[in-house]
Design a protein around this motif. Structure first.
Motif, PDB file in Angstrom:
ATOM      1  N   LEU A   6      85.537  73.383  12.252  1.00  0.00           N
ATOM      2  CA  LEU A   6      86.629  74.343  12.076  1.00  0.00           C
ATOM      3  C   LEU A   6      87.700  73.802  11.132  1.00  0.00           C
ATOM      4  CD1 LEU A   6      87.000  75.727  15.713  1.00  0.00           C
ATOM      5  CD2 LEU A   6      86.239  77.004  13.691  1.00  0.00           C
ATOM      6  N   ARG A   7      87.998  72.522  11.245  1.00  0.00           N
ATOM      7  CA  ARG A   7      88.994  71.927  10.347  1.00  0.00           C
ATOM      8  C   ARG A   7      88.530  71.984   8.899  1.00  0.00           C
ATOM      9  NH1 ARG A   7      89.623  68.169  14.694  1.00  0.00           N
ATOM     10  NH2 ARG A   7      88.158  66.703  13.719  1.00  0.00           N
ATOM     11  N   SER A   8      87.290  71.628   8.667  1.00  0.00           N
ATOM     12  CA  SER A   8      86.813  71.609   7.285  1.00  0.00           C
ATOM     13  C   SER A   8      86.628  73.020   6.743  1.00  0.00           C
ATOM     14  CB  SER A   8      85.501  70.813   7.178  1.00  0.00           C
ATOM     15  OG  SER A   8      84.472  71.399   7.939  1.00  0.00           O
ATOM     16  N   MET A   9      86.235  73.963   7.594  1.00  0.00           N
ATOM     17  CA  MET A   9      86.143  75.353   7.147  1.00  0.00           C
ATOM     18  C   MET A   9      87.497  75.863   6.681  1.00  0.00           C
ATOM     19  SD  MET A   9      83.622  77.194   9.884  1.00  0.00           S
ATOM     20  CE  MET A   9      84.015  78.814   9.227  1.00  0.00           C
ATOM     21  N   ALA A  10      88.524  75.603   7.486  1.00  0.00           N
ATOM     22  CA  ALA A  10      89.874  76.038   7.116  1.00  0.00           C
ATOM     23  C   ALA A  10      90.290  75.399   5.790  1.00  0.00           C
ATOM     24  CB  ALA A  10      90.855  75.672   8.224  1.00  0.00           C
ATOM     25  N   PHE A  11      89.958  74.128   5.624  1.00  0.00           N
ATOM     26  CA  PHE A  11      90.293  73.419   4.382  1.00  0.00           C
ATOM     27  C   PHE A  11      89.588  74.054   3.189  1.00  0.00           C
ATOM     28  CE2 PHE A  11      89.457  70.210   1.174  1.00  0.00           C
ATOM     29  CZ  PHE A  11      90.711  69.623   0.995  1.00  0.00           C
ATOM     30  N   VAL A  23      84.611  81.464   0.966  1.00  0.00           N
ATOM     31  CA  VAL A  23      84.229  81.740   2.345  1.00  0.00           C
ATOM     32  C   VAL A  23      82.979  80.933   2.673  1.00  0.00           C
ATOM     33  CG1 VAL A  23      83.458  83.501   3.971  1.00  0.00           C
ATOM     34  CG2 VAL A  23      85.230  84.050   2.284  1.00  0.00           C
ATOM     35  N   VAL A  24      83.086  80.076   3.673  1.00  0.00           N
ATOM     36  CA  VAL A  24      81.982  79.219   4.085  1.00  0.00           C
ATOM     37  C   VAL A  24      81.737  79.427   5.574  1.00  0.00           C
ATOM     38  CG1 VAL A  24      81.139  76.843   4.234  1.00  0.00           C
ATOM     39  CG2 VAL A  24      82.641  77.519   2.349  1.00  0.00           C
ATOM     40  N   GLU A  25      80.490  79.617   5.955  1.00  0.00           N
ATOM     41  CA  GLU A  25      80.174  79.770   7.374  1.00  0.00           C
ATOM     42  C   GLU A  25      80.092  78.397   8.033  1.00  0.00           C
ATOM     43  OE1 GLU A  25      75.805  80.704   8.240  1.00  0.00           O
ATOM     44  OE2 GLU A  25      76.034  81.424   6.180  1.00  0.00           O
ATOM     45  N   PRO A  26      80.098  78.335   9.373  1.00  0.00           N
ATOM     46  CA  PRO A  26      80.087  77.026  10.046  1.00  0.00           C
ATOM     47  C   PRO A  26      78.921  76.126   9.628  1.00  0.00           C
ATOM     48  CG  PRO A  26      80.706  78.720  11.607  1.00  0.00           C
ATOM     49  CD  PRO A  26      80.314  79.441  10.342  1.00  0.00           C
ATOM     50  N   THR A  27      77.706  76.667   9.626  1.00  0.00           N
ATOM     51  CA  THR A  27      76.564  75.846   9.210  1.00  0.00           C
ATOM     52  C   THR A  27      76.735  75.393   7.764  1.00  0.00           C
ATOM     53  OG1 THR A  27      75.162  77.154  10.691  1.00  0.00           O
ATOM     54  CG2 THR A  27      74.049  75.744   9.089  1.00  0.00           C
ATOM     55  N   GLY A  28      77.281  76.276   6.941  1.00  0.00           N
ATOM     56  CA  GLY A  28      77.486  75.946   5.538  1.00  0.00           C
ATOM     57  C   GLY A  28      78.463  74.828   5.306  1.00  0.00           C
ATOM     58  N   ALA A  29      79.322  74.575   6.297  1.00  0.00           N
ATOM     59  CA  ALA A  29      80.345  73.533   6.171  1.00  0.00           C
ATOM     60  C   ALA A  29      79.915  72.196   6.764  1.00  0.00           C
ATOM     61  CB  ALA A  29      81.636  73.994   6.843  1.00  0.00           C
ATOM     62  N   LEU A  30      78.719  72.100   7.323  1.00  0.00           N
ATOM     63  CA  LEU A  30      78.295  70.866   7.983  1.00  0.00           C
ATOM     64  C   LEU A  30      78.363  69.659   7.042  1.00  0.00           C
ATOM     65  CD1 LEU A  30      75.237  72.135  10.074  1.00  0.00           C
ATOM     66  CD2 LEU A  30      77.248  70.967  11.005  1.00  0.00           C
ATOM     67  N   ALA A  65      79.897  69.226   4.156  1.00  0.00           N
ATOM     68  CA  ALA A  65      81.263  68.933   3.709  1.00  0.00           C
ATOM     69  C   ALA A  65      82.073  68.255   4.806  1.00  0.00           C
ATOM     70  CB  ALA A  65      81.948  70.232   3.276  1.00  0.00           C
ATOM     71  N   THR A  66      81.835  68.647   6.046  1.00  0.00           N
ATOM     72  CA  THR A  66      82.590  68.083   7.164  1.00  0.00           C
ATOM     73  C   THR A  66      82.338  66.586   7.314  1.00  0.00           C
ATOM     74  OG1 THR A  66      82.542  70.205   8.331  1.00  0.00           O
ATOM     75  CG2 THR A  66      83.010  68.256   9.656  1.00  0.00           C
ATOM     76  N   ALA A  67      81.100  66.166   7.137  1.00  0.00           N
ATOM     77  CA  ALA A  67      80.788  64.735   7.255  1.00  0.00           C
ATOM     78  C   ALA A  67      81.577  63.917   6.244  1.00  0.00           C
ATOM     79  CB  ALA A  67      79.292  64.512   7.068  1.00  0.00           C
ATOM     80  N   LEU A  68      81.813  64.503   5.069  1.00  0.00           N
ATOM     81  CA  LEU A  68      82.578  63.811   4.038  1.00  0.00           C
ATOM     82  C   LEU A  68      84.074  63.903   4.299  1.00  0.00           C
ATOM     83  CD1 LEU A  68      82.445  62.322   1.275  1.00  0.00           C
ATOM     84  CD2 LEU A  68      82.666  64.587   0.200  1.00  0.00           C
ATOM     85  N   VAL A 100      79.155  62.314  -5.479  1.00  0.00           N
ATOM     86  CA  VAL A 100      78.628  62.883  -4.238  1.00  0.00           C
ATOM     87  C   VAL A 100      78.337  64.371  -4.414  1.00  0.00           C
ATOM     88  CG1 VAL A 100      79.039  63.273  -1.778  1.00  0.00           C
ATOM     89  CG2 VAL A 100      79.976  61.232  -2.906  1.00  0.00           C
ATOM     90  N   GLY A 101      77.133  64.773  -4.091  1.00  0.00           N
ATOM     91  CA  GLY A 101      76.773  66.179  -4.049  1.00  0.00           C
ATOM     92  C   GLY A 101      76.855  66.687  -2.622  1.00  0.00           C
ATOM     93  N   VAL A 102      77.393  67.870  -2.448  1.00  0.00           N
ATOM     94  CA  VAL A 102      77.513  68.493  -1.127  1.00  0.00           C
ATOM     95  C   VAL A 102      76.944  69.907  -1.229  1.00  0.00           C
ATOM     96  CG1 VAL A 102      79.091  69.284   0.679  1.00  0.00           C
ATOM     97  CG2 VAL A 102      79.580  67.156  -0.561  1.00  0.00           C
ATOM     98  N   ILE A 103      75.937  70.197  -0.426  1.00  0.00           N
ATOM     99  CA  ILE A 103      75.377  71.542  -0.412  1.00  0.00           C
ATOM    100  C   ILE A 103      76.175  72.418   0.557  1.00  0.00           C
ATOM    101  CG2 ILE A 103      73.347  72.975  -0.020  1.00  0.00           C
ATOM    102  CD1 ILE A 103      72.895  71.085  -2.312  1.00  0.00           C
TER     103      ILE A 103
END
Length: 332
Positions: free
Chosen positions: A273-278, A286-293, A295-298, A310-313
């Protein structure tokens, strides 16, 4: 499930970089060449040079169109006439529906009753027949197999299919062709189709690249499988990352993940949720929760990548805006 790698498909038997190149040819002119976004704020925050591959701008709103079209376009005329059946919580459903529409192939989708309404509506809108089931009492794979036998339809599963994996791998192929070699590639993981395909492509085009899969903490079966080298399962994990609620890696994706992926990590829903908001606020996407996985690790510092390219899908952007607005309002 105690399946060992030896009991699954040989990693290179069905999927290779050559297969990804062939999938890219089939997708040419049908899939979008999705944009790559950068952010000075993200680079400053992580100490890395970060490239976001935005598959939320892909047709149907996620990377899934790549694998669906790749697989359906290879069917014989007889198979096309019989129709295609699949099971999906939403993104693969929409992808199969649109691919079927473009290729004039009848499609039917087995979807859980609690799948996001926006994904159910889009799937129907693309012309597919939607068959709802109760995920608490019904195994989707068994229901799908039963219907397929009754109809003579071809099953194209969400991730565990060589042509699907090859199609998904074109996302990483494009990314590296767009930005050059990478030191690290972060990819979300549900059933492992995107992760497997992207890892194969990354190592072919950027051999030194470390590929890392990211799962929701509540659905960590792939991470446990990776470290134990024995296939682990999870049952209906309670996570907002609905695209990663898959019960286990497949007979193709499990050995491919073991062979090509360097690490697996997990992130919590709160971190998601934090990374989605960011991402919504800073990148204006607009990124869905799975889509932000990934990015969140980074962004949460779970993966340290200072000094690296770094590439982030970003895997998708299909969200129920009403539900997501309430979740983001209480994001920690």
């Amino acid at each position: 499930m105690t399946l060992s790698p030896a009991e699954t498909a040989t990693p290179e038997a069905e999927t290779s970089y050559a297969a990804i190149e062939q999938a890219a040819l089939r997708l040419n002119g049908h899939a979008h060449l999705t944009p790559v976004m950068t952010s000075r704020t993200v680079n400053d925050r992580t100490g890395a040079e970060v490239f976001f591959k935005c598959e939320n701008f892909q047709r149907t709103g996620s990377f899934k169109f790549r694998g669906a079209y790749s697989a359906l376009s290879k069917l014989t005329p007889e198979q096309r006439q019989q129709g295609v059946l699949t099971f999906s919580s939403g993104n693969h459903a929409q992808a199969i529906a649109l691919a079927g529409k473009l290729l004039n192939i009848p499609t039917a989708i087995v979807m859980p009753q609690d799948a996001p309404a926006v994904k159910q509506a889009a799937t129907s809108g693309y012309g597919a027949e939607v068959i709802l089931y109760d995920r608490a009492s019904t195994k989707r794979e068994e229901l799908c197999q039963q219907i397929a036998e009754e109809r003579g339809a071809v099953i194209i599963p969400p991730y565990d299919h060589p042509d699907v994996i090859a199609g998904q791998g074109t996302a990483a192929k494009e990314l590296i062709e767009q930005v050059g070699s990478l030191d690290v590639l972060l990819v979300c993981c549900g059933g492992g189709g995107l992760l497997s395909g992207c890892a194969i492509a990354a190592h072919a085009l950027s051999p030194h690249c470390r590929v890392i899969g990211v799962e929701p903490a509540a659905g960590d079966d792939a991470t446990r499988s990776f470290y134990s080298r024995t296939l682990q399962t999870v049952h209906n994990p309670n996570t907002i990352a609905d695209g990663a609620r898959t019960p286990f890696l497949g007979k193709y994706t499990f050995p491919l993940v073991l062979h090509h992926v360097q690490d697996m990590v997990t992130v919590t829903d709160e971190a998601l949720l934090r990374s989605m908001a960011f991402l919504w606020e800073r990148l204006k996407i607009v990124v869905e929760p799975t889509g932000a996985l990934a990015a969140t690790a980074l962004l949460e510092g779970i993966i340290k990548a200072s000094g690296n390219r770094v590439g982030v899908i970003i895997s998708g952007g299909n969200v129920d805006l009403t539900k997501m607005a309430s979740l983001l309002a209480i994001a920690p």
